[in-house]
Design an enzyme around this catalytic site. Structure first.
Site, PDB file in Angstrom:
ATOM      1  N   ASN A 152       0.940  -1.087   0.483  1.00 55.57           N
ATOM      2  CA  ASN A 152      -0.200  -0.274  -0.283  1.00 55.57           C
ATOM      3  C   ASN A 152       0.720   1.162   0.449  1.00 55.57           C
ATOM      4  O   ASN A 152       1.717   1.321   0.651  1.00 55.57           O
ATOM      5  CB  ASN A 152      -1.153  -0.037   1.295  1.00 55.57           C
ATOM      6  CG  ASN A 152      -2.057   0.948   0.863  1.00 55.57           C
ATOM      7  OD1 ASN A 152      -2.324   1.091   0.401  1.00 55.57           O
ATOM      8  ND2 ASN A 152      -1.819   2.245   2.256  1.00 55.57           N
ATOM      9  N   GLU A 153       0.695   2.419  -1.284  1.00 53.31           N
ATOM     10  CA  GLU A 153       1.787   3.332  -1.147  1.00 53.31           C
ATOM     11  C   GLU A 153       3.076   3.356  -0.745  1.00 53.31           C
ATOM     12  O   GLU A 153       3.178   4.067  -0.234  1.00 53.31           O
ATOM     13  CB  GLU A 153       0.620   4.081   0.188  1.00 53.31           C
ATOM     14  CG  GLU A 153      -0.313   4.548  -0.340  1.00 53.31           C
ATOM     15  CD  GLU A 153      -1.576   5.260   0.088  1.00 53.31           C
ATOM     16  OE1 GLU A 153      -2.280   5.952  -0.590  1.00 53.31           O
ATOM     17  OE2 GLU A 153      -0.345   6.153   1.731  1.00 53.31           O
ATOM     18  N   GLU A 312      -8.148   5.633  -4.754  1.00 51.28           N
ATOM     19  CA  GLU A 312      -8.385   6.000  -3.631  1.00 51.28           C
ATOM     20  C   GLU A 312      -8.893   7.680  -4.104  1.00 51.28           C
ATOM     21  O   GLU A 312      -7.350   7.894  -4.519  1.00 51.28           O
ATOM     22  CB  GLU A 312      -7.038   5.705  -2.811  1.00 51.28           C
ATOM     23  CG  GLU A 312      -7.359   4.114  -1.527  1.00 51.28           C
ATOM     24  CD  GLU A 312      -6.154   4.878  -0.601  1.00 51.28           C
ATOM     25  OE1 GLU A 312      -6.124   5.024   0.170  1.00 51.28           O
ATOM     26  OE2 GLU A 312      -5.681   3.302  -0.677  1.00 51.28           O
ATOM     27  N   GLU A 360      -7.339   6.373  11.675  1.00 52.99           N
ATOM     28  CA  GLU A 360      -8.327   7.564  10.233  1.00 52.99           C
ATOM     29  C   GLU A 360      -9.796   7.615  10.654  1.00 52.99           C
ATOM     30  O   GLU A 360     -10.757   7.681  10.185  1.00 52.99           O
ATOM     31  CB  GLU A 360      -8.286   6.474   9.210  1.00 52.99           C
ATOM     32  CG  GLU A 360      -6.873   6.841   8.719  1.00 52.99           C
ATOM     33  CD  GLU A 360      -5.942   6.280   7.270  1.00 52.99           C
ATOM     34  OE1 GLU A 360      -5.977   7.065   6.602  1.00 52.99           O
ATOM     35  OE2 GLU A 360      -6.033   5.206   7.237  1.00 52.99           O
ATOM     36  N   PHE A 362     -11.693  10.090  11.352  1.00 56.58           N
ATOM     37  CA  PHE A 362     -12.022  10.839  11.572  1.00 56.58           C
ATOM     38  C   PHE A 362     -11.864  11.338   9.508  1.00 56.58           C
ATOM     39  O   PHE A 362     -12.704  12.077   9.230  1.00 56.58           O
ATOM     40  CB  PHE A 362     -11.801  12.284  12.199  1.00 56.58           C
ATOM     41  CG  PHE A 362     -11.822  11.875  13.328  1.00 56.58           C
ATOM     42  CD1 PHE A 362     -13.363  12.781  14.095  1.00 56.58           C
ATOM     43  CD2 PHE A 362     -11.105  12.708  14.238  1.00 56.58           C
ATOM     44  CE1 PHE A 362     -13.382  12.362  14.932  1.00 56.58           C
ATOM     45  CE2 PHE A 362     -11.603  11.923  15.529  1.00 56.58           C
ATOM     46  CZ  PHE A 362     -12.721  11.928  16.316  1.00 56.58           C
ATOM     47  N   HIS A 363     -11.823  10.138   9.267  1.00 58.20           N
ATOM     48  CA  HIS A 363     -11.477  10.400   7.264  1.00 58.20           C
ATOM     49  C   HIS A 363     -13.030   9.878   7.146  1.00 58.20           C
ATOM     50  O   HIS A 363     -12.751   8.932   7.110  1.00 58.20           O
ATOM     51  CB  HIS A 363     -10.815   9.810   6.887  1.00 58.20           C
ATOM     52  CG  HIS A 363     -10.133   9.646   5.720  1.00 58.20           C
ATOM     53  ND1 HIS A 363     -10.905   9.059   4.188  1.00 58.20           N
ATOM     54  CD2 HIS A 363      -8.639   9.993   5.126  1.00 58.20           C
ATOM     55  CE1 HIS A 363     -10.667   9.242   3.340  1.00 58.20           C
ATOM     56  NE2 HIS A 363      -8.907   9.866   3.574  1.00 58.20           N
TER      57      HIS A 363
END
Length: 675
Positions: A152-153, A312, A360, A362-363
């Site tokens: 991932n990333e 994403e 995350e 609050f994402h």
């Protein structure tokens, strides 16, 4: 590269990261029901699940993932299945603390986040291969499997480790690259400051030093760190290919975010079966939709101009900036369709259901904390229906007007210490030149310096500090054959080892530009320079100026004041059948409009003055016809002439003709006959 779409996906990809392990299994049924209501076609699963899949060394639990994939398949939802190698479990680090990465200053990071990986660690490589092999054997032929999602990333948050394992790996990499230590000494210029090496065994990573470290060593270490991450990706990819032939393998890039500036995506694009990207709006006061367009154009270019996949983005606010505003009504659809206009075959989000716990929480998500009685949910459902109407454009290609050269390795080199001005940033120059092109309603293809420039009416070089002699020769040939080139300051200066080219600046580009630069004259923090041009036009530059000496080029704009007063500021060199323009100061995107307009006139590119500012008009084309996207980022209705005069607006099903009216903040997608 050949385009490999997700297996079995017959519509555009729509969905998000799904983390059912955060919820009781009774919630899964509700999730899948709501996914169907929203029109979800694919979800990404398992990306952060290593601790659940292998709770103890060698003991695996796949039961929950079996049930999940079966549930998705039964409901017609495809799976983008992750290898969870971005987040090894606690037991792994307890057994192998040396696999935690070390910063340049010697700090060893601790467990408790994600991406805390030394990519040279033999223990990590064995463990990553082991869990990937297990997943590939078990699910390689699962009927829900559409795509493999490795790691991932890469590069976020750690792009390089400086531990002893990396030191040994770096020495092996250098031996393979240079062959002999004498060749390395020559390339690195180790005669300076008595840095000469007698053997490869004496070489360490460029850790923190009392003053500036050898820049050639720093540059090679950046290349090494990138190549080491890529080795681990290809190792996992090859395992997946072996056990799941026909299922494409990808990983999620972050092409236009500085968080992943440690990754050379030109090299990575050649290794994936499907280029995929993550993009999040950076709320720093700039026009966020321009950066979005740039990210999409750059990702499509990494995909060699073909379709790619937005893996994403966010439905609303993110959680990791200083301020995380919610997206305005309609902005989510504009963002999603803006990416699709520029080549994405779908719009995926992080994440499906908003987390209640963890970093995350609050994402934003497709299913927010507010539930289905919320604006975000209603917009998600509406977007899903809209994407269902666009299924026919999958596999079509976006049409570009101009090209821009961008090189991650040159960015790395220019970003090192002790340059003439820290304020002259390569990425900022790329942003500004892109914004100027965007404001002329030009769709941009990005190119690596090694690309073929033929048939490109305009090639823009916003920042190419590192440029080989071969790049200079090929750009000269491009201009001589009739091309138009626009180059920004401080380009062509050094070779691939960060050694200044022999002779006057701008080194590799002085012949094509028809000039030399006698001296760089950077400006003070608040210093500005005026430049005057045709018809008395006046522009303001900052940060940078140069003492330019024409050697065939003609001055078009001139410095009116400052350290280069009376000298050329913007030049034009007629060479063969083409022209090469040079801008020797830093101009804002707005100030670049004048020089860019002149270069576009040379290139024969249309002005498109009839299109309003901040209204994107982008075309995708395929055998069945053209798809014209009009994305209105303004607060007033926009009217855009239709090429061919008429077509069908796919989001509404209405027949349209003449001038297309797009409401404030709205998007239209018109299918027309092939142009």
């Amino acid at each position: 590269m050949p385009y490999s779409p997700p297996k079995g996906l017959r519509r555009l990809a729509f969905g998000g990261d799904y983390n059912p392990e955060q919820w009781p299994e009774e919630v899964w049924q509700e999730d899948v029901r709501l996914m169907r209501e929203a029109g979800v076609t694919m979800v990404s699963v398992g990306i952060f699940s290593w601790a659940l899949l292998e709770p103890e060394p060698g003991r695996h639990d796949f039961g929950w993932l079996d049930r999940l994939l079966g549930l998705l398949h039964d409901n017609g939802i495809r799976a983008d299945l992750g290898t969870p190698t971005v987040a090894p479990p606690a037991w792994f680090y307890r057994a192998h603390p040396e696999a935690l990465p070390v910063s340049r200053d010697g700090t060893r990071y601790a467990f408790g986040s994600r991406g805390a990986i030394c990519h040279s660690s033999a223990a990590y490589r064995r463990a990553a291969a082991g869990i990937t092999e297990r997943l590939a054997r078990r699910y390689g032929r699962h009927p829900a499997l559409a795509l493999w999602h490795v790691h991932n990333e890469y590069g976020a948050p750690v792009g390089a480790c400086y531990c002893d394992s990396c030191a040994a790996h770096f020495r092996r990499w250098l031996r393979a690259r240079y062959g002999t230590v004498d060749a390395l000494n020559e390339s690195w210029g180790t005669a300076f400051w008595s840095q000469r090496y007698a053997s490869f065994g004496e070489i360490e990573p460029p850790r923190a030093t009392p003053t500036v470290c050898n820049p050639a060593q720093r540059l090679d270490y950046a290349r090494f760190a990138d190549a080491t991450m890529r080795e681990n990706f290809t190792a996992e990819r090859d395992i997946l290919h072996r056990h799941a032939p026909g299922v494409p393998v990808t990983t999620n890039f972050m092409t236009a975010l500085s968080q992943c500036d440690a990754v050379d995506y030109w090299a990575w694009g050649r290794e994936v079966d499907l280029v995929a990207n993550d993009h999040y709006l950076i709320t720093d006061g700039r026009r966020t939709h321009v950066n979005l367009a740039m990210a999409a154009d750059l990702t499509r270019s990494v995909a060699d101009g073909g379709p790619w996949l937005l893996l994403e983005h966010s439905t609303s606010g993110v959680s990791w900036q200083r301020r995380n505003p919610a997206k305005a009504p309609g902005q989510m659809a504009r963002n999603s369709l803006g990416h699709i206009a520029r080549g994405s075959d779908g719009a995926m989000f992080f994440q499906w259901r908003q987390s209640r716990r963890g970093a995350e929480k609050f994402h934003s998500a497709m299913l927010p904390q507010a539930g289905t009685d919320s604006r975000v949910w209603r917009e998600v459902v509406r977007l899903g229906a809209g994407l269902g109407a666009l299924a026919g454009l999958a596999g079509t290609r976006t049409v570009a007007d101009a090209a821009m050269i961008w090189d991650w390795q040159s960015w790395w080199a220019q970003s090192l210490e002790w340059r003439p001005s820290e304020d002259l940033d390569a990425r900022e120059r790329a942003d500004s030149f892109y914004e100027a092109l965007y404001d002329r309603h030009l769709t941009v293809d990005f190119l690596p310096p090694s690309a073929d420039f033929a048939d490109r009416p305009l090639v823009v070089v916003p920042a190419l500090y590192l440029a080989t002699e071969d790049t200079g020769r090929r750009l000269r040939g491009y201009v001589e054959a009739g091309g138009t080139l626009l180059v920004s300051c401080f380009s062509g200066i050094v070779d691939e080892h960060d050694a200044v080219h022999p002779g006057p600046y701008p080194g590799a580009l002085r012949d094509v530009l028809g000039l030399t630069v006698e001296e760089f004259t950077p400006l003070g923090e608040d210093e500005r320079v005026r430049i005057t041009g045709p018809g008395g036009a006046e522009l303001t530059g900052d940060v940078w100026s140069e003492i330019v000496v024409p050697r065939g080029a003609e001055p078009v704009w001139t410095y009116a004041d400052g350290p280069a007063a009376g000298r050329p500021a913007v030049t034009r060199n007629r060479l063969g059948r083409g022209t090469a323009w040079y801008v020797s100061t830093r101009l804002s995107a707005g100030a670049l409009a004048g020089p860019l307009a002149a270069a576009c006139a040379d290139a024969g590119l249309p002005a498109r003055d009839e299109l309003p500012r901040d209204v994107e008009v982008v075309r995708r084309t395929g055998p069945a016809g053209d798809y014209l996207f009009v994305v209105n980022h303004t607060d007033t209705e926009a009217k855009v002439p239709l090429p061919g005069g008429a077509g069908t607006e796919l989001l509404t099903g209405e027949r349209v003709a003449g001038r297309l009216a797009v409401p404030a903040g709205g998007v239209a997608v018109v299918r027309t006959a092939r142009s």
